[in-house]
Design an enzyme around this catalytic site. Structure first.
Site, PDB file in Angstrom:
ATOM      1  CB  ALA A 186      40.760  45.081  22.351  1.00  0.00           C
ATOM      2  CB  THR A 187      40.286  39.538  23.196  1.00  0.00           C
ATOM      3  OG1 THR A 187      40.246  40.111  24.507  1.00  0.00           O
ATOM      4  CG2 THR A 187      40.914  38.153  23.249  1.00  0.00           C
TER       5      THR A 187
ATOM      6  CG  ASN B 279      45.827  45.954  31.348  1.00  0.00           C
ATOM      7  OD1 ASN B 279      46.838  45.896  30.649  1.00  0.00           O
ATOM      8  ND2 ASN B 279      45.424  44.934  32.088  1.00  0.00           N
TER       9      ASN B 279
ATOM     10  CD  GLN C  63      42.665  50.165  30.051  1.00  0.00           C
ATOM     11  OE1 GLN C  63      42.167  51.220  30.439  1.00  0.00           O
ATOM     12  NE2 GLN C  63      42.104  48.993  30.292  1.00  0.00           N
TER      13      GLN C  63
ATOM     14  CB  SER D 282      38.127  47.420  23.382  1.00  0.00           C
ATOM     15  OG  SER D 282      36.973  46.793  23.899  1.00  0.00           O
ATOM     16  CB  ALA D 283      33.146  49.736  21.818  1.00  0.00           C
ATOM     17  CG  HIS D 284      34.232  46.706  27.016  1.00  0.00           C
ATOM     18  ND1 HIS D 284      34.564  46.464  28.319  1.00  0.00           N
ATOM     19  CD2 HIS D 284      35.041  45.918  26.275  1.00  0.00           C
ATOM     20  CE1 HIS D 284      35.521  45.554  28.374  1.00  0.00           C
ATOM     21  NE2 HIS D 284      35.836  45.205  27.143  1.00  0.00           N
TER      22      HIS D 284
ATOM     23  CB  CYS E  29      41.423  35.835  41.518  1.00  0.00           C
ATOM     24  SG  CYS E  29      41.109  34.961  43.034  1.00  0.00           S
TER      25      CYS E  29
HETATM   26  C1  LIG Z   1      40.251  45.225  28.176  1.00  0.00           C
HETATM   27  C2  LIG Z   1      41.545  45.052  27.487  1.00  0.00           C
HETATM   28  C3  LIG Z   1      41.689  44.152  26.421  1.00  0.00           C
HETATM   29  C4  LIG Z   1      40.561  43.247  25.977  1.00  0.00           C
HETATM   30  O1  LIG Z   1      39.588  43.947  25.259  1.00  0.00           O
HETATM   31  P1  LIG Z   1      38.173  43.250  24.953  1.00  0.00           P
HETATM   32  O2  LIG Z   1      37.501  44.194  24.031  1.00  0.00           O
HETATM   33  O3  LIG Z   1      37.488  43.160  26.288  1.00  0.00           O
HETATM   34  O4  LIG Z   1      38.435  41.931  24.346  1.00  0.00           O
HETATM   35  C5  LIG Z   1      42.910  44.057  25.798  1.00  0.00           C
HETATM   36  N1  LIG Z   1      43.944  44.817  26.188  1.00  0.00           N
HETATM   37  C6  LIG Z   1      43.846  45.702  27.182  1.00  0.00           C
HETATM   38  C7  LIG Z   1      45.022  46.526  27.558  1.00  0.00           C
HETATM   39  C8  LIG Z   1      42.656  45.844  27.875  1.00  0.00           C
HETATM   40  O5  LIG Z   1      42.574  46.713  28.880  1.00  0.00           O
END
Ligand SMILES: *Cc1c(COP(=O)(O)O)cnc(C)c1O
Length: 400
Positions: free
Chosen positions: A72-73, A153, A181, A201-203, A328
């Protein structure tokens, strides 16, 4: 106590059924989906097509409106920089976004500011909610894109996307959302949501890491977009690079699983989240719920414990995977921009803890986490003279 994972906004475990679906493509079906002249390539392409249909079904869009990416980035970067590059020469050099975006949206917007774009960062209310009227007022003749995170998030707040979508389309401006999310967990029909671009994003939905997608509307309006990664011309030239076939298959399967279990999982996880909230709020004083009381992700709980540093609390709770409200960075401790945007002072922001409940969590785990948190908060506060004064009714702020 066995370690307990309750940090599902950061990432989620891979569902065993997703791994099963991916396995052939990690082993004997290793073809390149662009190879048109032999069975290895055909099988890979068929698998990618099937996954594209699974994702498109969840979005209620056409399969050719789904662009697979490395997460998603990347999807957010492609949406924002890709649209900006395609519209800048038409006099469209303004972007509207919010003060609570993920860094994957915020940073590309800042980069564009350095390249001559104007960016409006909208305020949110104390629950983290954007006012659609503010979006309307921010739009100018030069606005190319509006980007508003769907569900937050950290604090879980869900934005009124459909209303913002109507404003955007009335004004003829594109609406992008970082949907990570909420995608698949909630009805993700792009027509109902009123969005033109959505990053996913898949993960975050029990799929593999390093794969995601961008929905890019093709009709009414047809979006113009400039590729940010060039090469072999994959994904309708919008995202070159050999397709991550196992990852894409895993994304498709993860989306399909949510389609099957969405209501059950929502009910179950909401119950666990509420059980956790009630157990903690019932036993701890001077604690604040961050984010919106009702319009929030069903798996999200974000609490600030007065007189407690969240970093020390998480150190005391090392066997439990949670997250603090502070980013952090290597040298400094920066408060989360979202917590500051909802008007929280620095000290309360440093007291924020995020709980992210997931598919595999159980009621026993929730009870164990609640008990450990209640205990750890009490121990930390034993060291706080301010807490002792507050309990005795002394006006701490005045004394400070
Ligand atoms: C985790 C997250 C991302 C980044 O997604 P990746 O697939 O890890 O690059 C972007 N936006 C939100 C709101 C997220 O929670």
């Amino acid at each position: 106590m066995d370690p307990i994972y309750m940090d599902h906004h950061a990432t989620t475990p891979l569902d065993a059924r997703v791994l099963d679906a991916m396995m052939p493509y990690l082993t004997h079906e290793y073809g390149n989906a662009s190879s048109r002249t032999h069975p290895w390539g055909w099988h890979a392409e068929e698998a990618v097509d099937a996954a594209r249909q699974q994702v498109a079904a969840a979005l209620n869009c056409r399969p050719d409106e789904v662009v697979f990416t490395g997460g998603a980035t990347e999807s957010n970067n492609l949406a924002i920089k890709g649209v900006a590059a395609a519209y800048r020469d038409r006099g469209k050099r303004h972007i509207v976004t919010t003060k609570v975006e993920h860094s994957a949206v915020r940073e590309p917007c800042q980069t564009l500011e350095g390249q001559g774009f104007a960016v409006t960062y909208l305020d949110v209310d104390r629950f983290g909610m954007v006012d659609p009227d503010d979006v309307r007022s921010a739009i100018t003749d030069e606005t190319a894109l509006i980007s508003v995170i769907w569900a937050h998030n950290e604090i879980g707040t869900i934005q009124p996307l459909a209303e913002i979508g109507r404003i955007a389309s009335d004004a003829g401006v594109l609406l992008h959302t970082d949907g990570v999310q909420a995608f698949a967990k909630y009805d993700s029909d792009v027509e109902r949501l009123g969005v033109d671009l959505i990053a996913l994003s898949a993960h975050k939905i029990c799929g593999p890491k390093g794969v995601g997608a961008l929905y890019v509307r093709k009709r009414r309006p047809r979006i113009r977009m400039t590729a940010q990664i060039e090469g072999g011309g994959q994904e309708r030239k919008l995202r070159s690079g050999t397709l991550n076939v196992p990852g894409i298959v895993g994304l498709g399967k993860a989306v399909e699983l949510y389609g099957e279990c969405r209501d059950d999982e929502r009910r179950r996880v909401t119950g666990l989240r509420d059980r956790l909230r009630d157990a903690i709020l019932g036993s701890v004083d001077f604690v604040h719920l961050n984010g919106h009381p009702t319009e929030r992700l069903y798996n999200n709980l974000n609490l600030s414990f007065e007189f407690v540093e969240s970093e020390s609390l998480l150190m005391a709770l090392r066997g439990i995977a949670l997250s603090s409200g502070s980013a952090c960075t290597s040298a400094s401790m920066e408060s989360s921009s979202a917590l500051l945007a909802i008007g929280m002072d620095d000290s309360l922001a440093h007291s924020a803890v995020r709980f992210g409940v997931g598919r595999a969590n159980t009621a026993d785990e929730v009870d164990a986490v609640a008990a450990a948190v209640v205990d750890a908060v009490a121990r930390q506060r034993e060291l706080s003279p301010l807490y002792a004064m507050k309990r005795q009714g002394v006006d701490v702020m005045a004394t400070e």
